[in-house]
Design a protein around this motif. Structure first.
Motif, PDB file in Angstrom:
ATOM      1  N   MET A   1      -2.900   4.452 -10.364  1.00 18.58           N
ATOM      2  CA  MET A   1      -2.547   3.125  -9.851  1.00 18.58           C
ATOM      3  C   MET A   1      -1.144   3.182  -9.254  1.00 18.58           C
ATOM      4  N   LYS A   2      -0.973   2.567  -8.094  1.00 17.82           N
ATOM      5  CA  LYS A   2       0.324   2.493  -7.438  1.00 17.82           C
ATOM      6  C   LYS A   2       0.737   1.032  -7.350  1.00 17.82           C
ATOM      7  N   ALA A  83      -4.069   4.858  -5.920  1.00 19.78           N
ATOM      8  CA  ALA A  83      -3.297   5.914  -5.262  1.00 19.78           C
ATOM      9  C   ALA A  83      -4.219   6.881  -4.520  1.00 19.78           C
ATOM     10  N   ASN A  84      -3.655   7.528  -3.478  1.00 20.44           N
ATOM     11  CA  ASN A  84      -4.324   8.615  -2.749  1.00 20.44           C
ATOM     12  C   ASN A  84      -5.591   8.185  -2.025  1.00 20.44           C
ATOM     13  N   LEU A  85      -5.656   6.881  -1.653  1.00 16.77           N
ATOM     14  CA  LEU A  85      -6.777   6.411  -0.844  1.00 16.77           C
ATOM     15  C   LEU A  85      -6.242   5.894   0.485  1.00 16.77           C
TER      16      LEU A  85
END
Length: 264
Positions: A1-2, A83-85
């Motif tokens: 999670m960001k 994150a990372n999407l």
């Protein structure tokens, strides 16, 4: 999670924040989600009213109203995303609906809350939250609010009658020119309470089995004397001047039964 936070400076006025529909993000439990809040210090001029009770703006088109009073102030916008999407950023839109001077100029006379009939909103088909009066209820076909009172409507609820599913009767509030709140189902509140933020019109839609069995029409009057309607299913009812909504009438008629309608 960001999680990231941003301070946004706004001038006095009324604003709408919308986390626009993100079809890719909708697969991830409504993320990216957004919360709009006053800053830890200096938020005395910030009032926030969401269209859902838990404060979230999810990636399915949620919105929130923000009023900045007296002087320019900051609001805290916090974004929660996976994150990372590549598609994880929210599609957040901010639009000014009214300047603070316009809100003050349209204010009607201040009166005490109307408690002469505290049960008037109980078991009513339609309930409106009216400036200086509180909740006022009525039935389909009756006028909700008072024409010429200069007391605007801050929000409303329409309860579906027996035989109509809640998801088949939905509605929106007009917030600005070409700007509407998210759709809500019958029985849910649409608008704000206690913020002196006027609605500028409404839009009601019948769908599914309800649209096959019933016709719906609605009319409205506005602060300053303008009127609109009757309009039919899924049409927007608003004044050309976008004056605050003062009173409205919703008529629900079984298909095959004709009723006389007049503009008032």
């Amino acid at each position: 999670m960001k999680v990231t936070g941003h301070l946004m400076a706004l001038p006095p006025g009324l604003f709408c924040f919308v986390n626009e529909m993100n079809h890719n993000a909708a697969l991830h439990n409504g993320l990216p989600g957004v919360r709009v809040s006053p800053p830890p210090i200096g938020g005395q001029n910030v009032e926030i009213s969401g269209f859902r009770s838990d404060g979230w703006l999810n990636a399915e088109g949620d919105a929130v109203l923000v009023r900045i009073k007296n002087q320019p102030s900051q609001v805290l916008v916090t974004i929660y995303q996976l994150a990372n999407l590549p598609d994880a950023s929210p599609k957040l839109q901010v639009r000014q609906l009214l300047g603070e001077p316009n809100i003050a100029a349209n204010s009607g006379p201040t009166t005490k809350n109307d408690t002469s009939n505290p049960s008037s909103a109980k078991n009513a088909n339609i309930v409106a939250h009216i400036q200086t009066r509180g909740d006022v209820g009525g039935a389909f076909g009756e006028w909700i609010g008072e024409k010429g009172s200069k007391n605007w409507i801050e929000g409303f609820t329409v309860t579906s009658p027996e035989g109509i599913a809640a998801e088949d009767l939905t509605y929106q509030a007009v917030l600005g020119r070409g700007w509407l709140s998210p759709w809500v189902e019958a029985g849910q509140y649409c608008g704000s309470r206690g913020m002196a933020l006027p609605l500028l019109g409404l839009r009601i839609r019948l769908s599914g089995a309800a649209a096959e069995k019933y016709d719906i029409s609605y009319s409205a009057s506005f602060v300053g004397g303008a009127s609109s309607g009757p309009v039919s299913n899924d049409e927007t009812c608003e004044a050309e001047t976008l004056a605050p909504l003062e009173a409205f009438q919703v008529t629900l008629t079984p298909r095959g039964r004709k009723t006389g309608k007049s503009r008032k």
